[in-house]
Scaffold this active site. Sequence first.
Site: not given
Length: 405
Positions: A76-77
């Site tokens: 998850a950036s």
Amino acid sequence: MTNDTMGTSRLDPAQLRAGLVDYIRRRGTFRTPQVERAFLAVPRHLFLGGVDLATAYAPQIVITKRAPDGSAISSASHPNLVATQLEDLDVHPGHRVLEIGAATGINAALIAEVAGDAGRVVTIEIDEDLTAGARAALARAGYRNVEVICGDGAAGYPAGAPYDRIIVTAKAWDIPSPWWEQLAPGGRIVVPLRLHGSGLTRSIAFDLDSSGRMVSSHARVCGFVPMRGSAAHGDHITQLSPDVVLKLDARDPHDDDLLTQALTHPAHEHWTGLRVRDDEPVEHLDLWLATSASRFGRLAVTTAARDSGLINPARRWAGACLYDGGTIAYIAVRPCSEDVNELGVIAHGPDSVKLAASLSDLLHQWDNDRPSQPIITAHPAGTPGEELAPGMLIIRPATRVTISW
């Protein structure tokens, strides 16, 4: 905002979302109320079941899958980068959007919020376990207008085309032909595109114009895990010491045996007198250098190497350097005041004085104009040379990219 400061509201996801939105707002990232509302609406914790609530809403990257060697292959950036890309994508209600790289499904949920009930989102993930996880999380969070496909993102998803918008959430070496073909006329693609073999990457918003080429509106410094599948492309890495590696373009002339001896030579320092403020828009200096010099590379350095005094390249430009034979020269900084640094060059190797002077000359050349944004134009492969936009040419299997300033 840290995990500690958010701890008091750890059991209230709505308050945690509000805290994260406040953090992104203070960074100046939100440019439209639609994207800000999407971040307030999407329940991140439902997509990150393996972490606690505080971590789910913290301003940090969350690694969700690793390769056998320990490297990250899905994550998850960082929420601020996600917000930046979503603003750059410029989704409107009713848009059809293709996402390459579903990962957790958070991005697809955010896009769906902005596209609205009349919109449609297709997101593709290469791994079956990640696909199933994203599909389940989106259903759990109530996003029914998102279709999750397991497949190779390089092929896109022709059944849902044409798309008004395409977004890529993994580092891409090329713009594969299916993406060109599936983007609607006048559409936009946001893609973290590798612009140099050293791994230098920019998230670029390209608009497809009437001539069939894509022209950038802007480019942003970013970091993403690389694409896998048919579009995968490896880096060339030269180990200079146990704690220092040089990343370069394998097509450029290089001698790994000579380069591995560079750091055995004493450092030669040259300070340029050029000053940069912390708030100046100079983040593309490394890209300018890559387009202006031959044998450009990037140094990846551990904290131990910095602390020992062995090597200390400027973090701001990701270890940007030049190399020649068995000599390397990299950009360094030293403080002049609280928010101003002087640019310098530090070189190691038998020709350190000469290479340091060459890099210093380039820095002075850059200082004359200090270009803030590159003009990046993508053309389909096979475009005649006389029809290419001016600038440095990058040839990829499906694309011809030019970069000018």
